[in-house]
Design a protein around this motif. Structure first.
Motif, PDB file in Angstrom:
ATOM      1  N   SER A  73     -26.810  26.770  24.492  1.00 58.13           N
ATOM      2  CA  SER A  73     -25.817  26.097  25.325  1.00 58.13           C
ATOM      3  C   SER A  73     -26.480  25.420  26.525  1.00 58.13           C
ATOM      4  CB  SER A  73     -24.739  27.070  25.771  1.00 58.13           C
ATOM      5  OG  SER A  73     -25.291  28.128  26.515  1.00 58.13           O
ATOM      6  N   LYS A 126     -26.040  21.569  27.610  1.00 58.84           N
ATOM      7  CA  LYS A 126     -25.653  21.178  28.967  1.00 58.84           C
ATOM      8  C   LYS A 126     -26.598  20.127  29.515  1.00 58.84           C
ATOM      9  CE  LYS A 126     -23.623  25.527  30.433  1.00 58.84           C
ATOM     10  NZ  LYS A 126     -23.780  26.706  31.294  1.00 58.84           N
ATOM     11  N   TRP A 139     -17.541  18.991  25.600  1.00 59.68           N
ATOM     12  CA  TRP A 139     -17.684  19.974  26.683  1.00 59.68           C
ATOM     13  C   TRP A 139     -17.885  21.354  26.091  1.00 59.68           C
ATOM     14  CZ3 TRP A 139     -13.972  23.792  26.997  1.00 59.68           C
ATOM     15  CH2 TRP A 139     -12.734  23.533  26.421  1.00 59.68           C
ATOM     16  N   LEU A 140     -18.578  22.168  26.865  1.00 56.55           N
ATOM     17  CA  LEU A 140     -18.831  23.562  26.488  1.00 56.55           C
ATOM     18  C   LEU A 140     -17.817  24.455  27.177  1.00 56.55           C
ATOM     19  CD1 LEU A 140     -22.674  23.636  26.904  1.00 56.55           C
ATOM     20  CD2 LEU A 140     -21.475  24.281  24.825  1.00 56.55           C
ATOM     21  N   ASN A 141     -17.400  25.517  26.481  1.00 58.93           N
ATOM     22  CA  ASN A 141     -16.521  26.466  27.156  1.00 58.93           C
ATOM     23  C   ASN A 141     -17.334  27.255  28.190  1.00 58.93           C
ATOM     24  OD1 ASN A 141     -17.915  28.187  25.390  1.00 58.93           O
ATOM     25  ND2 ASN A 141     -16.142  29.520  25.129  1.00 58.93           N
ATOM     26  N   GLN A 142     -16.666  28.052  28.981  1.00 62.56           N
ATOM     27  CA  GLN A 142     -17.294  28.723  30.124  1.00 62.56           C
ATOM     28  C   GLN A 142     -18.478  29.600  29.739  1.00 62.56           C
ATOM     29  OE1 GLN A 142     -14.522  30.796  32.582  1.00 62.56           O
ATOM     30  NE2 GLN A 142     -16.024  31.277  34.144  1.00 62.56           N
ATOM     31  N   ASN A 143     -18.399  30.322  28.624  1.00 59.79           N
ATOM     32  CA  ASN A 143     -19.516  31.197  28.250  1.00 59.79           C
ATOM     33  C   ASN A 143     -20.578  30.484  27.418  1.00 59.79           C
ATOM     34  OD1 ASN A 143     -18.574  31.109  25.620  1.00 59.79           O
ATOM     35  ND2 ASN A 143     -17.918  33.240  25.573  1.00 59.79           N
ATOM     36  N   THR A 183     -18.967  27.915  22.619  1.00 59.16           N
ATOM     37  CA  THR A 183     -18.169  26.956  21.855  1.00 59.16           C
ATOM     38  C   THR A 183     -18.318  25.570  22.468  1.00 59.16           C
ATOM     39  OG1 THR A 183     -16.561  28.679  21.340  1.00 59.16           O
ATOM     40  CG2 THR A 183     -15.835  26.411  21.049  1.00 59.16           C
ATOM     41  N   LEU A 184     -18.551  24.592  21.601  1.00 61.29           N
ATOM     42  CA  LEU A 184     -18.639  23.194  22.002  1.00 61.29           C
ATOM     43  C   LEU A 184     -17.441  22.464  21.414  1.00 61.29           C
ATOM     44  CD1 LEU A 184     -20.362  20.867  23.265  1.00 61.29           C
ATOM     45  CD2 LEU A 184     -21.357  20.574  20.990  1.00 61.29           C
ATOM     46  N   VAL A 185     -16.738  21.706  22.235  1.00 63.67           N
ATOM     47  CA  VAL A 185     -15.599  20.922  21.778  1.00 63.67           C
ATOM     48  C   VAL A 185     -16.020  19.455  21.806  1.00 63.67           C
ATOM     49  CG1 VAL A 185     -13.202  20.291  22.236  1.00 63.67           C
ATOM     50  CG2 VAL A 185     -13.983  22.620  22.696  1.00 63.67           C
ATOM     51  N   ILE A 187     -13.917  21.868  17.055  1.00 65.07           N
ATOM     52  CA  ILE A 187     -14.333  23.061  17.782  1.00 65.07           C
ATOM     53  C   ILE A 187     -15.522  23.644  17.028  1.00 65.07           C
ATOM     54  CG2 ILE A 187     -13.651  25.334  18.609  1.00 65.07           C
ATOM     55  CD1 ILE A 187     -10.765  24.192  18.742  1.00 65.07           C
ATOM     56  N   SER A 195     -18.914  26.225  16.883  1.00 67.21           N
ATOM     57  CA  SER A 195     -19.634  27.404  17.368  1.00 67.21           C
ATOM     58  C   SER A 195     -21.081  26.975  17.627  1.00 67.21           C
ATOM     59  CB  SER A 195     -19.578  28.504  16.320  1.00 67.21           C
ATOM     60  OG  SER A 195     -20.418  29.564  16.694  1.00 67.21           O
TER      61      SER A 195
END
Length: 74
Positions: free
Chosen positions: A3, A7, A37-41, A44-46, A57, A59
């Motif tokens: 991740s 980023k 965008w990446l989720n907070q943790n 997951t990449l959207v 979505i 993984s």
């Protein structure tokens, strides 16, 4: 692919479009940083679909490689 690496790609200046390849032979283009965008943790990449009508979505551990693309000329 981690991740943190994703980023870095999304926040790169200048941004370089890229294609995400998944283990199950699917691929998704990210032509602009606003398309993903990446989720907070960071697990997951959207990614916005090409048509803009829905999102994919993904993984992050299922990403096998990322291919850098040529920037689109204005």
């Amino acid at each position: 692919m981690t991740s943190n690496q994703i980023k870095e790609l999304l926040h790169a200046t200048p941004f370089i479009p890229f294609r995400i390849h998944l283990a199950e032979q699917r691929e998704f283009d990210v032509p602009h940083p606003d398309f993903a965008w990446l989720n907070q943790n960071g697990g997951t990449l959207v990614v916005n679909a090409k048509t803009g009508d829905f999102v994919h979505i993904i993984s992050v551990p299922s990403i096998t490689r990322i291919e850098m693309k040529e920037p689109q000329s204005a």
